[in-house]
Design an enzyme around this catalytic site. Structure first.
Site, PDB file in Angstrom:
ATOM      1  N   GLY A  86       0.806  -1.214   0.000  1.00  0.00           N
ATOM      2  CA  GLY A  86       0.000   0.000   0.000  1.00  0.00           C
ATOM      3  C   GLY A  86       0.836   1.261   0.000  1.00  0.00           C
ATOM      4  O   GLY A  86       0.482   2.262  -0.630  1.00  0.00           O
ATOM      5  N   ASP A  87       1.948   1.230   0.704  1.00  0.00           N
ATOM      6  CA  ASP A  87       2.870   2.366   0.728  1.00  0.00           C
ATOM      7  C   ASP A  87       3.342   2.682  -0.685  1.00  0.00           C
ATOM      8  O   ASP A  87       3.345   3.841  -1.115  1.00  0.00           O
ATOM      9  CB  ASP A  87       4.045   2.028   1.645  1.00  0.00           C
TER      10      ASP A  87
END
Length: 132
Positions: free
Chosen positions: A26-27
């Site tokens: 997700g980062d």
């Protein structure tokens, strides 16, 4: 040839993943969206791009972004978010409180979940809300 850009998992596989693994992907997804948006909106010099990217993807910026989207999350998205916030992390950055860092991890876990389930329209919808 395998498509590495659009990796998707079914929900059972997703729940077997740890929250930190979701946050890891997700980062990267969120940062790619931020970088693409900055380039699209006329930021061209590398130094300026980097500076604005760092400001947008910091834990405190992700915490502020969370405030905008949290009321709009579905029950399923909220569950993923809460799993991410409760994830055990071994290190904390210098410039974030534990609460801010846990919120940012939860935000990134949600982004990872949406990406890995192929929910690209939802990612774009939430990204638009954050940037409104």
């Amino acid at each position: 040839m395998r498509d590495y850009l659009h990796t998707t998992l079914d929900k059972n596989e997703m729940f077997e993943m740890g929250s930190t693994a979701l946050a890891h992907i997700g980062d990267a997804v969120f940062e790619l969206m931020v970088r693409g948006n900055l380039c699209k909106n006329g930021k061209r010099k590398a130094k300026e791009l980097h500076k604005n990217t760092v400001l947008s993807v910091s834990a405190s910026a992700q915490e502020k972004a969370t405030e905008k989207i949290i009321p709009l999350l579905t029950d399923e998205e909220r569950d993923i978010f809460l799993r991410g916030r409760n994830a055990k992390v071994n290190t904390l950055p210098k410039h974030a409180t534990p609460e801010t860092y846990h919120t940012a991890t939860a935000f990134e876990a949600l982004w990872g979940y949406l990406y890995l389930t192929g929910s690209y329209d939802r990612l774009n919808e939430l990204f638009d809300i954050i940037n409104a």
